[in-house]
Design a protein around this motif. Structure first.
Motif, short mmCIF file in Angstrom:
data_model
loop_
_atom_site.label_atom_id
_atom_site.label_comp_id
_atom_site.label_asym_id
_atom_site.label_seq_id
_atom_site.Cartn_x
_atom_site.Cartn_y
_atom_site.Cartn_z
N UNK A 54 5.60 -1.13 -7.14
CA UNK A 54 5.79 -1.22 -5.69
C UNK A 54 6.63 -0.07 -5.15
N UNK A 55 7.70 0.28 -5.85
CA UNK A 55 8.55 1.38 -5.40
C UNK A 55 7.79 2.70 -5.45
N UNK A 56 7.00 2.91 -6.49
CA UNK A 56 6.20 4.13 -6.57
C UNK A 56 5.21 4.22 -5.42
N UNK A 57 4.60 3.09 -5.09
CA UNK A 57 3.66 3.06 -3.99
C UNK A 57 4.34 3.41 -2.66
N UNK A 58 5.47 2.78 -2.38
CA UNK A 58 6.14 3.04 -1.11
C UNK A 58 6.77 4.43 -1.07
N UNK A 59 7.24 4.94 -2.19
CA UNK A 59 7.77 6.30 -2.21
C UNK A 59 6.66 7.33 -2.00
N UNK A 60 5.48 7.07 -2.55
CA UNK A 60 4.38 8.00 -2.32
C UNK A 60 3.91 7.94 -0.86
N UNK A 61 3.91 6.75 -0.27
CA UNK A 61 3.59 6.65 1.16
C UNK A 61 4.62 7.40 2.00
#
Length: 73
Positions: A54-61
């Motif tokens: 989840x953190x990787x997803x939001x950081x990439x966004x």
């Protein structure tokens, strides 16, 4: 770097909290006194994996939106 680390820790904490409070683990795991520590470790590993994803997803966004904003202006 501090932003990335803190976001990973926050998402891991949220996933750990939600996995502990919302999922009835007795339906999936055999929870007897000798198995409790191993099942808590399994929940912790699940929450680390979910929090990392989840953190990787939001950081990439966040990075994509920042790049789009910087490129257009």
């Amino acid at each position: 770097m501090i932003f990335n680390f803190s976001s990973y820790m926050i998402f891991i904490y949220f996933s750990f909290y939600l996995l502990n409070t919302t999922v009835d683990w007795s339906r999936f795991l055999r929870l007897d006194p000798e198995n409790i520590k191993r099942s808590r470790l399994l929940i912790l590993l699940f929450s680390i994996a979910l929090g990392f994803i989840l953190a990787s997803f939001f950081l990439s966004l966040y990075n994509m939106s920042r790049n789009i904003f910087l490129e257009t202006f």
